[in-house]
Design an enzyme around this catalytic site. Structure first.
Site, mmCIF file in Angstrom:
data_model
loop_
_atom_site.group_PDB
_atom_site.id
_atom_site.type_symbol
_atom_site.label_atom_id
_atom_site.label_comp_id
_atom_site.label_asym_id
_atom_site.label_seq_id
_atom_site.Cartn_x
_atom_site.Cartn_y
_atom_site.Cartn_z
ATOM 1 N N ASP A 139 -7.965 -5.157 -0.161
ATOM 2 C CA ASP A 139 -8.443 -5.986 -1.278
ATOM 3 C C ASP A 139 -8.082 -7.454 -1.138
ATOM 4 O O ASP A 139 -8.544 -8.284 -1.914
ATOM 5 C CB ASP A 139 -7.852 -5.446 -2.591
ATOM 6 C CG ASP A 139 -8.439 -4.089 -2.909
ATOM 7 O OD1 ASP A 139 -7.662 -3.126 -3.028
ATOM 8 O OD2 ASP A 139 -9.664 -3.992 -2.978
ATOM 9 N N HIS A 199 0.865 -1.187 0.000
ATOM 10 C CA HIS A 199 0.000 0.000 0.000
ATOM 11 C C HIS A 199 0.892 1.224 0.000
ATOM 12 O O HIS A 199 1.938 1.241 0.643
ATOM 13 C CB HIS A 199 -0.899 0.024 1.252
ATOM 14 C CG HIS A 199 -2.077 0.932 1.093
ATOM 15 N ND1 HIS A 199 -1.978 2.290 1.294
ATOM 16 C CD2 HIS A 199 -3.354 0.694 0.729
ATOM 17 C CE1 HIS A 199 -3.166 2.840 1.072
ATOM 18 N NE2 HIS A 199 -4.005 1.897 0.720
HETATM 19 C C1 SDX Z 1 -6.201 0.123 -2.951
HETATM 20 O O1 SDX Z 1 -4.385 4.687 -2.184
HETATM 21 C C2 SDX Z 1 -5.308 4.053 -1.534
HETATM 22 O O2 SDX Z 1 -5.679 4.442 -0.451
HETATM 23 C C3 SDX Z 1 -5.874 2.824 -2.248
HETATM 24 C C4 SDX Z 1 -6.907 2.008 -1.470
HETATM 25 C C5 SDX Z 1 -8.181 2.808 -1.236
HETATM 26 O O3 SDX Z 1 -8.930 2.458 -0.296
HETATM 27 O O4 SDX Z 1 -8.464 3.733 -2.049
HETATM 28 O O5 SDX Z 1 -6.388 1.598 -0.229
HETATM 29 C C6 SDX Z 1 -7.339 0.763 -2.249
HETATM 30 O O6 SDX Z 1 -5.947 0.455 -4.079
HETATM 31 C C7 SDX Z 1 -5.334 -0.858 -2.198
HETATM 32 C C8 SDX Z 1 -4.114 -1.336 -3.051
HETATM 33 C C9 SDX Z 1 -4.613 -2.451 -3.994
HETATM 34 N N1 SDX Z 1 -3.525 -2.809 -4.957
HETATM 35 C C10 SDX Z 1 -2.915 -3.986 -4.903
HETATM 36 O O7 SDX Z 1 -3.082 -4.816 -4.009
HETATM 37 C C11 SDX Z 1 -1.956 -4.229 -6.080
HETATM 38 C C12 SDX Z 1 -0.632 -4.796 -5.554
HETATM 39 N N2 SDX Z 1 0.089 -3.729 -4.814
HETATM 40 C C13 SDX Z 1 1.007 -2.923 -5.538
HETATM 41 O O8 SDX Z 1 0.832 -2.756 -6.885
HETATM 42 C C14 SDX Z 1 1.522 -1.728 -4.741
HETATM 43 O O9 SDX Z 1 1.799 -2.166 -3.481
HETATM 44 C C15 SDX Z 1 0.653 -0.487 -4.646
HETATM 45 C C16 SDX Z 1 0.220 -0.005 -5.985
HETATM 46 C C17 SDX Z 1 -0.543 -0.748 -3.805
HETATM 47 C C18 SDX Z 1 1.485 0.611 -3.967
HETATM 48 O O10 SDX Z 1 2.514 0.901 -4.821
HETATM 49 P P1 SDX Z 1 3.630 1.996 -4.430
HETATM 50 O O11 SDX Z 1 3.301 2.699 -3.179
HETATM 51 O O12 SDX Z 1 3.894 2.810 -5.640
HETATM 52 O O13 SDX Z 1 4.845 1.100 -4.054
HETATM 53 P P2 SDX Z 1 5.933 0.657 -5.062
HETATM 54 O O14 SDX Z 1 5.264 0.135 -6.299
HETATM 55 O O15 SDX Z 1 6.918 1.751 -5.190
HETATM 56 O O16 SDX Z 1 6.544 -0.569 -4.276
HETATM 57 C C19 SDX Z 1 7.599 -0.361 -3.359
HETATM 58 C C20 SDX Z 1 8.425 -1.643 -3.466
HETATM 59 C C21 SDX Z 1 8.863 -1.951 -4.899
HETATM 60 O O17 SDX Z 1 10.034 -2.745 -4.804
HETATM 61 P P3 SDX Z 1 11.493 -1.989 -4.907
HETATM 62 O O18 SDX Z 1 11.437 -1.143 -6.153
HETATM 63 O O19 SDX Z 1 11.631 -1.195 -3.631
HETATM 64 O O20 SDX Z 1 12.499 -3.126 -4.995
HETATM 65 O O21 SDX Z 1 7.604 -2.762 -3.066
HETATM 66 C C22 SDX Z 1 7.427 -3.639 -4.161
HETATM 67 C C23 SDX Z 1 7.763 -2.851 -5.420
HETATM 68 O O22 SDX Z 1 8.232 -3.712 -6.444
HETATM 69 N N3 SDX Z 1 6.029 -4.053 -4.145
HETATM 70 C C24 SDX Z 1 5.594 -5.281 -4.368
HETATM 71 C C25 SDX Z 1 4.207 -5.230 -4.182
HETATM 72 N N4 SDX Z 1 3.838 -3.989 -3.868
HETATM 73 C C26 SDX Z 1 4.968 -3.254 -3.850
HETATM 74 N N5 SDX Z 1 6.245 -6.410 -4.710
HETATM 75 C C27 SDX Z 1 5.471 -7.520 -4.852
HETATM 76 N N6 SDX Z 1 4.121 -7.567 -4.692
HETATM 77 C C28 SDX Z 1 3.475 -6.437 -4.359
HETATM 78 N N7 SDX Z 1 2.160 -6.460 -4.193
#
Ligand code: SDX
Length: 432
Positions: free
Chosen positions: A366, A308
């Site tokens: 989710d 998140h």
């Molecule tokens: C919702 O914003 C809100 O409030 C949203 C929400 C709401 O109520 O409105 O809470 C609802 O959208 C919840 C999130 C649902 N999405 C998912 O579950 C999809 C999977 N999660 C990711 O795509 C990700 O975690 C996000 C999009 C939720 C957040 O992305 P960020 O904050 O941009 O984080 P990032 O992509 O920069 O990740 C940081 C690191 C990265 O690795 P490094 O570059 O540091 O090596 O964490 C890794 C990412 O690769 N990472 C994951 C991951 N999520 C982040 N690696 C594997 N699996 C994951 N799910």
């Protein structure tokens, strides 16, 4: 009290300026950079808005490190345990919990706007039956802007109020119709003697040929899930609604833009993606392979429902939904539901892995919601539609708050330009 400021020293020119701090009730203060460009000639750069406050708001507060979520100051845990979705929708719209007469009046007003214009039914026939229900919902909600010419003055509080009521009231009807169209069954009209969530179940699952019994556990489970999804500060879809609304666009068209943003698998589309991911993993012994894929930078696969932008602690909503999963499975499903077992095992193994621990990637709202929707008989392609129904109350509350701001202005971000410097047009015969 003297305004607190921060000093910005420009090491390029040696100039330094004072910028005021904007402090809220709780949470980190923000540096007010509105005069930065004028004073120093610089923009700020923050793609993804990782550390940028786009507005002031009184509606929702999140502390991602502590796993705190407050709606108008009330902790999500208390509202989830004691309130109802319509009462929380009222709270978000008007700022305080309603008295009994006010809640009864609000419930009556919402129930009086549940029907959609009969001509809208033709809109659905333009969609093929296998259209994703989110696609038809985006289209139908946007088309509401072709109606209701009686309330298009967004600067009139009464017009804003009725637009908000209509949107909250009609989303379940539109969702029910999207679902019925996708399965080729006749649309079901709302029954206003039912509660908000019972009416949704009725419009999705009842058929003209037999009586439909609302299951009280399913109704309560939906109501609770909707409370958990109703608002979440300036997330991607809410920011989209605010940006669209800042130009003075029609409120229904703005909500349609929010539904579009929510649909993405990185946002509200994640609940559908979680179930598809669990189906793909299939068996607990496959989990290590998928955790390895999620960690592999060259593999686009991510563990859906994990991580998140703000919660670097357990998403408080996920904790509540996880507990509810147990209850719903006990009452309506199979306590040993294979998807729930798999989800629990996936969560256990992921949270033991340094990659997830270091990046503070916990299950989000989710991760478990889809398992409950599945037990309630809601198909996977309707999961994000459920999210959109709930979040509509938050979107209209945020839109109302923005439009009512005395100094409200169009949102228009700037950029850092990396393109070509100015150059002259080359006639086609001289091009190589
Ligand atoms: C919702 O914003 C809100 O409030 C949203 C929400 C709401 O109520 O409105 O809470 C609802 O959208 C919840 C999130 C649902 N999405 C998912 O579950 C999809 C999977 N999660 C990711 O795509 C990700 O975690 C996000 C999009 C939720 C957040 O992305 P960020 O904050 O941009 O984080 P990032 O992509 O920069 O990740 C940081 C690191 C990265 O690795 P490094 O570059 O540091 O090596 O964490 C890794 C990412 O690769 N990472 C994951 C991951 N999520 C982040 N690696 C594997 N699996 C994951 N799910």
């Amino acid at each position: 009290m003297a305004k607190e400021t921060v000093t910005i020293i420009d090491n390029v020119t040696g100039k330094s300026i004072e910028l005021p701090l904007r402090t809220g009730t709780i949470g980190p203060p923000a540096i007010d950079i509105t005069t930065l460009y004028k004073k120093l000639g610089y923009f700020t750069y923050d793609p993804g808005f990782m550390a940028t406050a786009s507005c002031r708001s009184n509606i929702t507060y999140i502390d991602g490190d502590k796993g705190v979520l407050l709606y108008r100051g009330y902790p999500i845990e208390q509202l989830a345990g004691k309130s109802t979705f319509l009462e929380v929708a009222y709270l978000l719209l008007y700022g305080d919990l309603p008295t009994r007469p006010r809640l009864d009046e609000f419930t009556k007003v919402i129930s009086r706007h549940t029907m959609i214009n009969e001509s809208l039914k033709n809109f659905y026939s333009g969609f093929y039956h296998d259209a994703h229900p989110m696609a038809s919902m985006v289209g139908v909600v946007g088309s509401l802007s072709a109606f209701y010419h009686d309330s298009t003055d967004i600067h009139d509080p009464k017009h804003r109020d009725i637009a908000a009521h209509r949107m909250i009231a009609k989303m379940p009807t539109i969702a029910g119709a999207s679902y019925k169209h996708s399965i080729g069954e006749p649309f079901v009209y709302p029954k206003n003697s039912l509660s908000y969530c019972a009416n949704l179940l009725h419009m999705m699952f009842s058929v003209p040929s037999e009586e439909y019994q609302i299951d009280a556990v399913a109704e309560q489970a939906l109501d609770l899930i909707f409370i958990l999804h109703v608002d979440h500060e300036q997330n991607a879809s809410t920011s989209t609604v605010r940006l669209a609304g800042s130009s003075g666009a029609n409120p229904f068209a703005c909500i349609s833009s929010g539904i579009t943003a929510l649909w993405g698998p990185a946002h509200g589309g994640a609940n559908e993606a979680v179930l598809l991911m669990l189906e793909e993993i299939g068996d607990a012994k496959e989990i290590p392979k998928y955790i390895a894929k999620a960690k592999d930078k060259d593999d686009p696969f991510r563990l859906m429902g994990f991580g998140h932008r703000i919660y670097k602690n357990y998403d408080p909503r996920a904790r509540i939904i996880r507990e509810m999963c147990h209850r719903v499975l006990k009452r309506l499903g199979d306590e040993n539901d294979p998807f729930f077992e798999l989800a629990l095992k996936l969560e256990e193994l992921a949270l033991q892995d340094d990659y997830f621990i270091e990046r503070k990637l916990y299950p989000n709202v989710d991760f478990y919601s889809g398992i409950i929707y599945k037990v309630l008989g809601i198909p996977t392609n309707m999961f994000t539609v459920m999210f959109a129904i709930a979040r509509t109350a938050g979107w209209v509350a945020q839109w109302t708050e923005m439009i009512a701001e005395p100094d409200q202005r169009i949102a228009r971000p700037r950029q850092v330009y990396d393109g070509s410097p100015e150059r002259d047009y080359v006639p086609i015969e001289l091009r190589k």
